[in-house]
Motif scaffolding. Structure first.
Motif, short mmCIF file in Angstrom:
data_model
loop_
_atom_site.label_atom_id
_atom_site.label_comp_id
_atom_site.label_asym_id
_atom_site.label_seq_id
_atom_site.Cartn_x
_atom_site.Cartn_y
_atom_site.Cartn_z
N GLN A 6 0.83 -1.20 0.00
CA GLN A 6 0.00 0.00 0.00
C GLN A 6 0.87 1.25 0.00
OE1 GLN A 6 -3.19 0.40 -0.53
NE2 GLN A 6 -3.00 2.62 -0.33
N ARG A 7 1.92 1.25 0.81
CA ARG A 7 2.83 2.40 0.87
C ARG A 7 3.50 2.61 -0.48
NH1 ARG A 7 3.85 7.24 2.50
NH2 ARG A 7 5.97 7.64 3.15
N GLY A 8 3.88 1.53 -1.13
CA GLY A 8 4.48 1.63 -2.46
C GLY A 8 3.52 2.22 -3.49
N ARG A 9 2.26 1.78 -3.43
CA ARG A 9 1.26 2.35 -4.35
C ARG A 9 1.07 3.84 -4.09
NH1 ARG A 9 -0.93 -2.84 -3.68
NH2 ARG A 9 -2.13 -2.29 -1.84
N GLU A 10 1.04 4.24 -2.82
CA GLU A 10 0.88 5.65 -2.48
C GLU A 10 2.07 6.48 -2.97
OE1 GLU A 10 0.35 5.56 1.74
OE2 GLU A 10 -1.66 4.70 1.60
N LEU A 11 3.28 5.95 -2.79
CA LEU A 11 4.47 6.66 -3.26
C LEU A 11 4.50 6.75 -4.77
CD1 LEU A 11 7.16 5.25 -0.81
CD2 LEU A 11 6.23 7.58 -0.85
N ALA A 12 4.12 5.67 -5.46
CA ALA A 12 4.10 5.68 -6.92
C ALA A 12 3.08 6.69 -7.44
CB ALA A 12 3.79 4.28 -7.46
N ALA A 13 1.93 6.76 -6.80
CA ALA A 13 0.91 7.73 -7.21
C ALA A 13 1.40 9.16 -6.99
CB ALA A 13 -0.39 7.48 -6.45
N ALA B 6 3.92 9.93 -9.65
CA ALA B 6 3.26 10.14 -10.95
C ALA B 6 2.62 11.53 -11.03
CB ALA B 6 2.22 9.06 -11.18
N ARG B 7 2.18 12.04 -9.90
CA ARG B 7 1.60 13.39 -9.87
C ARG B 7 2.67 14.48 -9.82
NH1 ARG B 7 -1.77 10.66 -6.06
NH2 ARG B 7 -0.58 11.58 -4.36
N GLY B 8 3.93 14.05 -9.75
CA GLY B 8 5.02 15.01 -9.70
C GLY B 8 5.25 15.59 -8.32
N GLU B 9 4.69 14.97 -7.30
CA GLU B 9 4.85 15.46 -5.94
C GLU B 9 6.18 15.00 -5.36
OE1 GLU B 9 1.53 13.95 -3.78
OE2 GLU B 9 0.06 14.95 -5.04
N GLU B 10 6.68 15.78 -4.42
CA GLU B 10 7.88 15.37 -3.72
C GLU B 10 7.52 14.25 -2.77
OE1 GLU B 10 11.14 17.26 -0.67
OE2 GLU B 10 10.28 18.55 -2.21
N LEU B 11 8.31 13.20 -2.78
CA LEU B 11 8.00 12.05 -1.94
C LEU B 11 8.32 12.38 -0.49
CD1 LEU B 11 9.34 9.14 -4.15
CD2 LEU B 11 7.03 10.07 -4.02
N PRO B 12 7.43 11.95 0.42
CA PRO B 12 7.65 12.24 1.83
C PRO B 12 8.81 11.43 2.39
CG PRO B 12 5.78 10.79 1.57
CD PRO B 12 6.23 11.18 0.19
N GLY B 13 9.37 11.91 3.45
CA GLY B 13 10.44 11.19 4.11
C GLY B 13 11.80 11.77 3.80
#
Length: 95
Positions: free
Chosen positions: A55-62, A65-72
């Motif tokens: 689930q975390r991987g899907r959230e990060l991939a999404a 894909a939206r061009g957002e900076e990944l958290p963490g």
């Protein structure tokens, strides 16, 4: 699993890998009766962690894909990987 209790079937489905499922079923089937619940709970925990990671991987991939900076906190290990690769290449040449 979110709300439903784990069953051996749902644990195996969540593991998502035939080899891992086979190992799980083998351990459950060979567990002594007094250790059966602990064995099933161990595999339920593993299955839950796998589901959470997926689930975390899907959230990060999404988000990516939206061009957002990944958290963490992300550490660039490119230089380290290149150094390790160079060491491996040089040690192969020495053999």
């Amino acid at each position: 699993m979110d709300a439903a209790p784990w069953t051996i079937e749902t644990i195996c489905e969540a593991l998502g890998d035939p080899a891992l499922t086979k190992k799980c079923l083998k351990e459950i089937n060979k567990a002594p009766v007094d250790q059966l619940v602990a064995t099933v709970e161990k595999w339920a925990d593993r299955a839950g962690r796998i589901q959470a990671a997926e689930q975390r991987g899907r959230e990060l991939a999404a988000a990516d894909a939206r061009g957002e900076e990944l958290p963490g906190e992300w550490i660039d290990r490119t230089e380290w990987v290149q150094q390790e690769a160079a060491k491996i290449r040089s040690s192969r040449g020495a053999a």
